[in-house]
Design an enzyme around this catalytic site. Structure first.
Site, PDB file in Angstrom:
ATOM      1  N   ASP A 190       0.830  -1.216   0.000  1.00 18.79           N
ATOM      2  CA  ASP A 190       0.000   0.000   0.000  1.00 18.79           C
ATOM      3  C   ASP A 190       0.862   1.264   0.000  1.00 18.79           C
ATOM      4  O   ASP A 190       0.331   2.379   0.055  1.00 18.79           O
ATOM      5  CB  ASP A 190      -0.981   0.008   1.186  1.00 18.79           C
ATOM      6  CG  ASP A 190      -0.285   0.188   2.532  1.00 18.79           C
ATOM      7  OD1 ASP A 190       0.972   0.153   2.568  1.00 18.79           O
ATOM      8  OD2 ASP A 190      -0.991   0.363   3.537  1.00 18.79           O
ATOM      9  N   SER A 234       2.551   2.587   2.282  1.00 14.96           N
ATOM     10  CA  SER A 234       2.440   3.419   3.489  1.00 14.96           C
ATOM     11  C   SER A 234       3.815   3.772   4.040  1.00 14.96           C
ATOM     12  O   SER A 234       4.045   4.901   4.476  1.00 14.96           O
ATOM     13  CB  SER A 234       1.582   2.735   4.551  1.00 14.96           C
ATOM     14  OG  SER A 234       2.043   1.426   4.794  1.00 14.96           O
ATOM     15  N   ASP A 258      -4.009  -2.392   0.168  1.00 12.96           N
ATOM     16  CA  ASP A 258      -3.864  -2.655   1.602  1.00 12.96           C
ATOM     17  C   ASP A 258      -4.172  -4.145   1.845  1.00 12.96           C
ATOM     18  O   ASP A 258      -5.233  -4.623   1.405  1.00 12.96           O
ATOM     19  CB  ASP A 258      -4.865  -1.750   2.357  1.00 12.96           C
ATOM     20  CG  ASP A 258      -4.683  -1.806   3.863  1.00 12.96           C
ATOM     21  OD1 ASP A 258      -4.421  -2.894   4.406  1.00 12.96           O
ATOM     22  OD2 ASP A 258      -4.820  -0.741   4.505  1.00 12.96           O
ATOM     23  N   LEU A 315       5.487  -9.856   4.066  1.00 11.57           N
ATOM     24  CA  LEU A 315       6.328  -8.864   4.754  1.00 11.57           C
ATOM     25  C   LEU A 315       5.605  -7.547   4.972  1.00 11.57           C
ATOM     26  O   LEU A 315       6.206  -6.585   5.472  1.00 11.57           O
ATOM     27  CB  LEU A 315       7.605  -8.628   3.938  1.00 11.57           C
ATOM     28  CG  LEU A 315       8.539  -9.844   3.920  1.00 11.57           C
ATOM     29  CD1 LEU A 315       9.095 -10.101   2.549  1.00 11.57           C
ATOM     30  CD2 LEU A 315       9.660  -9.656   4.914  1.00 11.57           C
ATOM     31  N   SER A 327       8.901 -10.681  14.320  1.00 14.56           N
ATOM     32  CA  SER A 327      10.005 -10.131  15.112  1.00 14.56           C
ATOM     33  C   SER A 327      10.403 -11.082  16.237  1.00 14.56           C
ATOM     34  O   SER A 327       9.634 -11.282  17.185  1.00 14.56           O
ATOM     35  CB  SER A 327       9.595  -8.787  15.709  1.00 14.56           C
ATOM     36  OG  SER A 327      10.579  -8.420  16.663  1.00 14.56           O
ATOM     37  N   TYR A 383       3.439  -5.230  19.530  1.00 16.86           N
ATOM     38  CA  TYR A 383       4.127  -5.746  18.341  1.00 16.86           C
ATOM     39  C   TYR A 383       4.585  -7.194  18.567  1.00 16.86           C
ATOM     40  O   TYR A 383       4.484  -8.045  17.674  1.00 16.86           O
ATOM     41  CB  TYR A 383       5.328  -4.840  18.045  1.00 16.86           C
ATOM     42  CG  TYR A 383       6.188  -5.211  16.857  1.00 16.86           C
ATOM     43  CD1 TYR A 383       5.630  -5.610  15.641  1.00 16.86           C
ATOM     44  CD2 TYR A 383       7.578  -5.143  16.943  1.00 16.86           C
ATOM     45  CE1 TYR A 383       6.437  -5.930  14.553  1.00 16.86           C
ATOM     46  CE2 TYR A 383       8.386  -5.459  15.855  1.00 16.86           C
ATOM     47  CZ  TYR A 383       7.811  -5.853  14.671  1.00 16.86           C
ATOM     48  OH  TYR A 383       8.610  -6.164  13.601  1.00 16.86           O
TER      49      TYR A 383
HETATM   50  N1  LIG Z   1      13.277  -4.497  10.014  1.00 17.65           N
HETATM   51  C1  LIG Z   1      13.408  -5.385  10.984  1.00 17.65           C
HETATM   52  O1  LIG Z   1      14.378  -5.356  11.751  1.00 17.65           O
HETATM   53  C2  LIG Z   1      12.374  -6.473  11.189  1.00 17.65           C
HETATM   54  C3  LIG Z   1      12.578  -7.390  12.233  1.00 17.65           C
HETATM   55  C4  LIG Z   1      11.655  -8.377  12.433  1.00 17.65           C
HETATM   56  C5  LIG Z   1      10.548  -8.489  11.603  1.00 17.65           C
HETATM   57  N2  LIG Z   1      10.373  -7.595  10.599  1.00 17.65           N
HETATM   58  C6  LIG Z   1       9.179  -7.734   9.756  1.00 17.65           C
HETATM   59  O2  LIG Z   1       9.538  -7.721   8.383  1.00 17.65           O
HETATM   60  C7  LIG Z   1       8.526  -7.058   7.635  1.00 17.65           C
HETATM   61  C8  LIG Z   1       9.157  -5.994   6.761  1.00 17.65           C
HETATM   62  O3  LIG Z   1       9.814  -5.027   7.561  1.00 17.65           O
HETATM   63  P1  LIG Z   1      10.669  -3.827   6.963  1.00 17.65           P
HETATM   64  O4  LIG Z   1      11.726  -3.515   7.947  1.00 17.65           O
HETATM   65  O5  LIG Z   1      11.040  -4.111   5.560  1.00 17.65           O
HETATM   66  O6  LIG Z   1       9.615  -2.634   7.057  1.00 17.65           O
HETATM   67  P2  LIG Z   1       9.069  -1.627   5.949  1.00 17.65           P
HETATM   68  O7  LIG Z   1       8.177  -0.663   6.659  1.00 17.65           O
HETATM   69  O8  LIG Z   1      10.188  -1.064   5.137  1.00 17.65           O
HETATM   70  O9  LIG Z   1       8.228  -2.582   5.022  1.00 17.65           O
HETATM   71  C9  LIG Z   1       6.876  -2.889   5.215  1.00 17.65           C
HETATM   72  C10 LIG Z   1       6.189  -2.774   3.879  1.00 17.65           C
HETATM   73  O10 LIG Z   1       4.816  -3.151   4.044  1.00 17.65           O
HETATM   74  C11 LIG Z   1       3.994  -2.170   3.437  1.00 17.65           C
HETATM   75  N3  LIG Z   1       2.729  -2.148   4.166  1.00 17.65           N
HETATM   76  C12 LIG Z   1       2.520  -1.699   5.426  1.00 17.65           C
HETATM   77  N4  LIG Z   1       1.221  -1.826   5.743  1.00 17.65           N
HETATM   78  C13 LIG Z   1       0.624  -2.382   4.654  1.00 17.65           C
HETATM   79  C14 LIG Z   1      -0.721  -2.741   4.356  1.00 17.65           C
HETATM   80  N5  LIG Z   1      -1.720  -2.566   5.253  1.00 17.65           N
HETATM   81  N6  LIG Z   1      -0.988  -3.288   3.152  1.00 17.65           N
HETATM   82  C15 LIG Z   1      -0.001  -3.451   2.231  1.00 17.65           C
HETATM   83  N7  LIG Z   1       1.276  -3.113   2.453  1.00 17.65           N
HETATM   84  C16 LIG Z   1       1.578  -2.586   3.655  1.00 17.65           C
HETATM   85  C17 LIG Z   1       4.763  -0.863   3.539  1.00 17.65           C
HETATM   86  O11 LIG Z   1       4.382   0.105   2.580  1.00 17.65           O
HETATM   87  C18 LIG Z   1       6.199  -1.352   3.318  1.00 17.65           C
HETATM   88  O12 LIG Z   1       6.527  -1.362   1.952  1.00 17.65           O
HETATM   89  C19 LIG Z   1       7.510  -6.504   8.637  1.00 17.65           C
HETATM   90  O13 LIG Z   1       6.394  -7.332   8.674  1.00 17.65           O
HETATM   91  C20 LIG Z   1       8.244  -6.556   9.951  1.00 17.65           C
HETATM   92  O14 LIG Z   1       7.379  -6.748  11.040  1.00 17.65           O
HETATM   93  C21 LIG Z   1      11.258  -6.588  10.371  1.00 17.65           C
END
Ligand SMILES: NC(=O)c1ccc[n+]([C@@H]2O[C@H](COP(=O)([O-])OP(=O)(O)OC[C@H]3O[C@@H](n4cnc5c(N)ncnc54)[C@H](O)[C@@H]3O)[C@@H](O)[C@H]2O)c1
Length: 315
Positions: free
Chosen positions: A32, A34, A58, A79, A123, A150
């Site tokens: 989305d 966001s 979304d 993700l 996480s 979270y």
């Molecule tokens: N970065 C970290 O250290 C970490 C650690 C553990 C888990 N994670 C998990 O990995 C995943 C990706 O994390 P990231 O660091 O790349 O974050 P990020 O915010 O860069 O990526 C999340 C993506 O999801 C999209 N998104 C958010 N809400 C949405 C919705 N309702 N519908 C469609 N798309 C949506 C956002 O636009 C973004 O592109 C997440 O689920 C996060 O919980 C990340």
């Protein structure tokens, strides 16, 4: 392989998309935008040999189910979600709607689409919560004691994946990720401390260290995390698998390393520790070695250097 990546325009998701495309897989992205951006997918979209399909949507929308069924992916990487512990404490209902509701919608869509497997990122640090120091790095058998919404949403997402496997035979692997850092991580979001420090050190702004700075995290370079995601398409069925280095690094140590790398001698500013954050965190990668044949390979020094290089070339 036909793959679909939710959150594929984000930090980890877009790095995964690049890797899947480079390996010749078909990739559909649902996002989305966001927190992600089309800029993160610029290289993937420029690839004329492997066409990338992108849909702005979304994951909580009902139409997701029909949409994923039409695309009929073999593997769904999930993700899309919100990553911020402090935001989850401030807006728990939003966190649950997105990280639990969105996951249920995507898993249901994968079932209807006849997908073979869902690989999801959760996480590890937030899900295990405060682990006694002698039990660190945490193994997958660690009792789950989340201290933030979270962490609860990560735990519940895993429960849904396991339940879908039992009820419908839909395969899954849940990767419990450590603190992932690397190029494309937003320096403005909370939680991405490497990105935030790097940005501030380069622009001459002061860095803030919360609490006494002795809180530890397990910092994992994004390419290493993506390698585990790719491996999980064909291995680690029905399991939660920790993806971390097993090494704890304190925020003070991280700041010191990054300040030295940037040639900055100024000390960081202090601020009160926010609620919900755990004091220590590290994930034992033994199961990932056995089940996925995965090991982290990027040192913190190398990874931090790449973040600085990337920021210098993009800002
Ligand atoms: N970065 C970290 O250290 C970490 C650690 C553990 C888990 N994670 C998990 O990995 C995943 C990706 O994390 P990231 O660091 O790349 O974050 P990020 O915010 O860069 O990526 C999340 C993506 O999801 C999209 N998104 C958010 N809400 C949405 C919705 N309702 N519908 C469609 N798309 C949506 C956002 O636009 C973004 O592109 C997440 O689920 C996060 O919980 C990340």
């Amino acid at each position: 392989m036909k793959t679909l990546v939710t959150g594929g325009a984000g930090f980890i998701g877009s790095t995964l998309v690049d890797r899947l495309q480079a390996e010749g897989h078909e990739v559909d992205v649902l996002d989305d935008l966001s927190t992600g951006s089309l800029g993160n997918l610029a290289e993937a979209r420029a690839d004329r040999t492997h066409r990338l399909r992108f849909q702005q949507i979304d994951v909580r929308e009902d139409q997701i189910v029909d949409l994923i069924a039409r695309r009929a992916p073999e593997v769904v990487y999930h993700l899309a979600g919100q990553v911020d512990v402090r935001a989850s404490v401030a807006r728990p209902a939003h966190d649950a709607a997105l990280n639990i509701g969105g996951t249920v919608n995507v898993v249901e869509a994968a079932r209807v689409a006849g997908a073979r497997k869902v690989v999801a990122a959760v996480s590890g640090g937030a899900m295990y919560g405060e682990v006694p120091p002698r039990q660190l790095p945490a193994k997958e058998s660690q009792a789950l004691a989340p201290t933030s919404p979270y962490g609860v949403s990560s735990r519940v997402a895993v429960d849904y994946l396991a339940m879908y496997r039992r009820l419908h035979g839909l395969e899954f692997t849940a990767l419990a990720l450590a603190n992932v850092y690397g190029p494309r991580q937003s320096p403005h979001a909370e939680g991405g401390v490497v990105a935030t420090f790097a940005h501030r050190l380069l622009t001459g702004e002061p860095c803030t260290v919360y609490g006494d700075g002795e809180q530890t995290r397990d910092y994992l370079y994004v390419d290493d995390a993506v390698d585990a995601l790719v491996r999980a398409a064909g291995r680690g069925d029905g399991l939660v698998v920790n993806v971390g280095t097993g090494v704890q690094t304190s925020v003070n140590e991280l700041y010191h390393l990054m300040a030295v790398t940037a040639g900055v001698s100024r000390p960081p500013e202090g601020a009160a520790a926010p609620p919900g954050e755990v004091a220590r965190s590290a994930l034992d990668p033994t199961r990932a070695a056995i089940q996925l044949g995965w090991r982290p390979w990027t040192t913190l020094e190398e990874g931090v250097g790449r973040v600085f290089n990337w920021l210098k070339h993009t800002t």
